[in-house]
Design a protein around this motif. Structure first.
Motif, PDB file in Angstrom:
ATOM      1  N   ARG A  77       0.836  -1.206   0.000  1.00 57.04           N
ATOM      2  CA  ARG A  77       0.000   0.000   0.000  1.00 57.04           C
ATOM      3  C   ARG A  77       0.867   1.250   0.000  1.00 57.04           C
ATOM      4  NH1 ARG A  77      -3.260  -2.777   3.857  1.00 57.04           N
ATOM      5  NH2 ARG A  77      -2.234  -1.621   5.534  1.00 57.04           N
ATOM      6  N   ALA A  78       1.902   1.237   0.846  1.00 57.09           N
ATOM      7  CA  ALA A  78       2.788   2.396   0.917  1.00 57.09           C
ATOM      8  C   ALA A  78       3.482   2.644  -0.413  1.00 57.09           C
ATOM      9  CB  ALA A  78       3.813   2.196   2.030  1.00 57.09           C
ATOM     10  N   ARG A  79       3.920   1.569  -1.063  1.00 58.37           N
ATOM     11  CA  ARG A  79       4.584   1.749  -2.348  1.00 58.37           C
ATOM     12  C   ARG A  79       3.608   2.258  -3.403  1.00 58.37           C
ATOM     13  NH1 ARG A  79       9.594  -1.717  -4.002  1.00 58.37           N
ATOM     14  NH2 ARG A  79      10.261  -0.359  -2.304  1.00 58.37           N
ATOM     15  N   ASP A  80       2.387   1.743  -3.400  1.00 56.40           N
ATOM     16  CA  ASP A  80       1.381   2.215  -4.359  1.00 56.40           C
ATOM     17  C   ASP A  80       1.074   3.697  -4.155  1.00 56.40           C
ATOM     18  OD1 ASP A  80       1.227  -0.292  -5.462  1.00 56.40           O
ATOM     19  OD2 ASP A  80      -0.604  -0.869  -4.395  1.00 56.40           O
ATOM     20  N   GLU A  81       1.174   4.145  -2.916  1.00 53.27           N
ATOM     21  CA  GLU A  81       0.906   5.552  -2.597  1.00 53.27           C
ATOM     22  C   GLU A  81       2.138   6.432  -2.775  1.00 53.27           C
ATOM     23  OE1 GLU A  81      -0.530   5.206   1.363  1.00 53.27           O
ATOM     24  OE2 GLU A  81      -2.432   4.267   0.772  1.00 53.27           O
ATOM     25  N   GLY A  82       3.256   5.824  -3.200  1.00 49.69           N
ATOM     26  CA  GLY A  82       4.467   6.587  -3.434  1.00 49.69           C
ATOM     27  C   GLY A  82       5.290   6.867  -2.207  1.00 49.69           C
ATOM     28  N   ASP A  83       4.964   6.219  -1.095  1.00 50.92           N
ATOM     29  CA  ASP A  83       5.706   6.433   0.152  1.00 50.92           C
ATOM     30  C   ASP A  83       6.801   5.387   0.261  1.00 50.92           C
ATOM     31  OD1 ASP A  83       6.647   6.929   2.685  1.00 50.92           O
ATOM     32  OD2 ASP A  83       4.681   6.918   3.656  1.00 50.92           O
ATOM     33  N   GLU A  84       7.932   5.620  -0.415  1.00 49.07           N
ATOM     34  CA  GLU A  84       9.008   4.636  -0.442  1.00 49.07           C
ATOM     35  C   GLU A  84       9.609   4.407   0.938  1.00 49.07           C
ATOM     36  OE1 GLU A  84       9.964   2.693  -2.953  1.00 49.07           O
ATOM     37  OE2 GLU A  84       8.316   3.525  -4.119  1.00 49.07           O
ATOM     38  N   GLY A  85       9.604   5.440   1.769  1.00 42.24           N
ATOM     39  CA  GLY A  85      10.150   5.278   3.112  1.00 42.24           C
ATOM     40  C   GLY A  85       9.361   4.286   3.942  1.00 42.24           C
ATOM     41  N   ALA A  86       8.035   4.327   3.825  1.00 42.18           N
ATOM     42  CA  ALA A  86       7.186   3.394   4.563  1.00 42.18           C
ATOM     43  C   ALA A  86       7.218   2.010   3.925  1.00 42.18           C
ATOM     44  CB  ALA A  86       5.750   3.914   4.629  1.00 42.18           C
ATOM     45  N   ALA A  87       7.353   1.954   2.597  1.00 38.73           N
ATOM     46  CA  ALA A  87       7.390   0.653   1.912  1.00 38.73           C
ATOM     47  C   ALA A  87       8.663  -0.095   2.260  1.00 38.73           C
ATOM     48  CB  ALA A  87       7.276   0.865   0.404  1.00 38.73           C
ATOM     49  N   GLY A  88       9.792   0.557   2.093  1.00 34.75           N
ATOM     50  CA  GLY A  88      11.081   0.053   2.544  1.00 34.75           C
ATOM     51  C   GLY A  88      11.436  -1.342   2.068  1.00 34.75           C
ATOM     52  N   ILE A  89      12.204  -2.045   2.890  1.00 30.80           N
ATOM     53  CA  ILE A  89      12.727  -3.350   2.497  1.00 30.80           C
ATOM     54  C   ILE A  89      11.631  -4.403   2.418  1.00 30.80           C
ATOM     55  CG2 ILE A  89      15.025  -2.872   3.415  1.00 30.80           C
ATOM     56  CD1 ILE A  89      14.353  -4.634   5.802  1.00 30.80           C
ATOM     57  N   ASP A  90      10.524  -4.206   3.134  1.00 32.95           N
ATOM     58  CA  ASP A  90       9.448  -5.196   3.060  1.00 32.95           C
ATOM     59  C   ASP A  90       8.896  -5.283   1.639  1.00 32.95           C
ATOM     60  OD1 ASP A  90       9.710  -5.763   5.747  1.00 32.95           O
ATOM     61  OD2 ASP A  90       8.100  -4.402   6.370  1.00 32.95           O
ATOM     62  N   ALA A  91       8.636  -4.143   1.025  1.00 26.26           N
ATOM     63  CA  ALA A  91       8.151  -4.143  -0.359  1.00 26.26           C
ATOM     64  C   ALA A  91       9.213  -4.685  -1.309  1.00 26.26           C
ATOM     65  CB  ALA A  91       7.731  -2.739  -0.771  1.00 26.26           C
ATOM     66  N   ASP A  92      10.480  -4.382  -1.045  1.00 23.81           N
ATOM     67  CA  ASP A  92      11.559  -4.903  -1.890  1.00 23.81           C
ATOM     68  C   ASP A  92      11.558  -6.427  -1.889  1.00 23.81           C
ATOM     69  OD1 ASP A  92      12.363  -2.318  -2.432  1.00 23.81           O
ATOM     70  OD2 ASP A  92      13.970  -2.320  -0.935  1.00 23.81           O
ATOM     71  N   TYR A  93      11.392  -7.027  -0.704  1.00 27.10           N
ATOM     72  CA  TYR A  93      11.397  -8.486  -0.617  1.00 27.10           C
ATOM     73  C   TYR A  93      10.177  -9.095  -1.309  1.00 27.10           C
ATOM     74  CZ  TYR A  93      15.440  -9.284   2.379  1.00 27.10           C
ATOM     75  OH  TYR A  93      16.716  -9.401   2.861  1.00 27.10           O
ATOM     76  N   VAL A  94       9.033  -8.460  -1.181  1.00 20.12           N
ATOM     77  CA  VAL A  94       7.853  -8.962  -1.881  1.00 20.12           C
ATOM     78  C   VAL A  94       8.113  -9.014  -3.381  1.00 20.12           C
ATOM     79  CG1 VAL A  94       5.429  -8.533  -2.449  1.00 20.12           C
ATOM     80  CG2 VAL A  94       6.242  -8.176  -0.110  1.00 20.12           C
ATOM     81  N   GLU A  95       8.694  -7.951  -3.914  1.00 28.31           N
ATOM     82  CA  GLU A  95       8.938  -7.881  -5.352  1.00 28.31           C
ATOM     83  C   GLU A  95      10.017  -8.864  -5.798  1.00 28.31           C
ATOM     84  OE1 GLU A  95       9.672  -3.766  -6.071  1.00 28.31           O
ATOM     85  OE2 GLU A  95       7.584  -3.190  -5.682  1.00 28.31           O
ATOM     86  N   LEU A  96      10.989  -9.143  -4.931  1.00 31.26           N
ATOM     87  CA  LEU A  96      12.011 -10.135  -5.271  1.00 31.26           C
ATOM     88  C   LEU A  96      11.400 -11.508  -5.530  1.00 31.26           C
ATOM     89  CD1 LEU A  96      14.936  -9.260  -2.817  1.00 31.26           C
ATOM     90  CD2 LEU A  96      15.032  -9.227  -5.317  1.00 31.26           C
ATOM     91  N   GLY A  97      10.274 -11.776  -4.867  1.00 34.38           N
ATOM     92  CA  GLY A  97       9.625 -13.069  -5.039  1.00 34.38           C
ATOM     93  C   GLY A  97       9.034 -13.294  -6.414  1.00 34.38           C
ATOM     94  N   ASP A  98       8.941 -12.224  -7.219  1.00 34.79           N
ATOM     95  CA  ASP A  98       8.409 -12.343  -8.578  1.00 34.79           C
ATOM     96  C   ASP A  98       9.503 -12.337  -9.637  1.00 34.79           C
ATOM     97  OD1 ASP A  98       5.708 -12.419  -7.831  1.00 34.79           O
ATOM     98  OD2 ASP A  98       5.619 -10.233  -7.690  1.00 34.79           O
ATOM     99  N   GLU A  99      10.732 -12.016  -9.246  1.00 32.80           N
ATOM    100  CA  GLU A  99      11.801 -11.863 -10.230  1.00 32.80           C
ATOM    101  C   GLU A  99      12.230 -13.215 -10.801  1.00 32.80           C
ATOM    102  OE1 GLU A  99      15.120  -9.642  -8.831  1.00 32.80           O
ATOM    103  OE2 GLU A  99      13.974  -7.774  -8.586  1.00 32.80           O
TER     104      GLU A  99
END
Length: 212
Positions: free
Chosen positions: A44-66
């Motif tokens: 949600r934070a990444r979709d809203e453009g809040d990279e600080g709140a998205a942080g490493i958690d969003a990075d790990y989620v996206e790694l799961g699709d690479e």
């Protein structure tokens, strides 16, 4: 060489990946409410453009699709229906356009015809041995890696068969007390893994296990 990888497998502090009595209104069962809130909050934070709140958690989620070209999952991950299919109306938790966009192999003792969905996802229902399903998934992935989606008993099966190359765990600060523990029934295969990475966000701890 392509690998079999499991990502974003979330467990409680006492090791439970699911609770009890999985059903339509409780996809992960009772006693684990909020188990995956870390993921939803980060995205949600990444979709809203809040990279600080998205942080490493969003990075790990996206790694799961690479570099993922196919997925294997257990029937419990596909849905809450148990036993023989009463009909074929259940098509998964994800609506008409599931987020996979490739072939998904659902391991079940109760077969049904392959199910093509919008967006390129096709669910294949199979009772073949773990090694056979993985071979089919690698063929479908055409050189990319295969993702092992879960649930915990399916992950245990692939660990015991010596087939899982990488496991990304997410440890969330809650206790369940009952359900299905991810690390049960691994046997001596647990000695075949080592911790390659451990990092914590404000919400959870990420641990990446790889084969020795």
């Amino acid at each position: 060489m392509p690998k079999l990888r499991a990502h974003n497998i979330t467990i409680t502090l006492d090791g439970y990946a699911t609770g009890t009595d999985q059903r339509l209104d409780a996809p992960f069962g009772d006693g684990v409410d909020g188990l995956h809130e870390w993921m939803f909050a980060a995205l949600r934070a990444r979709d809203e453009g809040d990279e600080g709140a998205a942080g490493i958690d969003a990075d790990y989620v996206e790694l799961g699709d690479e570099n993922i070209g196919a997925t294997i999952m257990g029937r419990n991950m596909f849905g809450p229906v148990r036993g023989a299919w009463q009909d074929e109306s259940w098509t998964g938790w994800w609506g008409d356009n599931p987020p996979f966009h490739h072939d998904v192999f659902v391991r079940t003792h109760h077969l049904r015809p392959s199910l093509p969905m919008k967006g390129g996802t096709t669910f294949h229902f199979t009772d073949e041995p773990a090694e056979t399903v993985l071979r089919r998934a690698f063929e479908a992935a055409a050189g990319q890696d295969v993702r092992l989606g879960g649930g915990p008993t399916t992950i245990q099966q692939y660990v015991r068969a010596g087939l899982l190359d990488e496991l990304h765990l997410v440890v969330t600060p809650m206790l369940a007390g009952k359900g299905v523990r991810l690390f049960d029934n691994w046997g001596d295969e647990i000695d075949g893994y080592q911790v390659a990475e451990q990092v914590s966000s404000a919400a959870v701890t990420h641990v990446r296990l790889i084969r020795r």
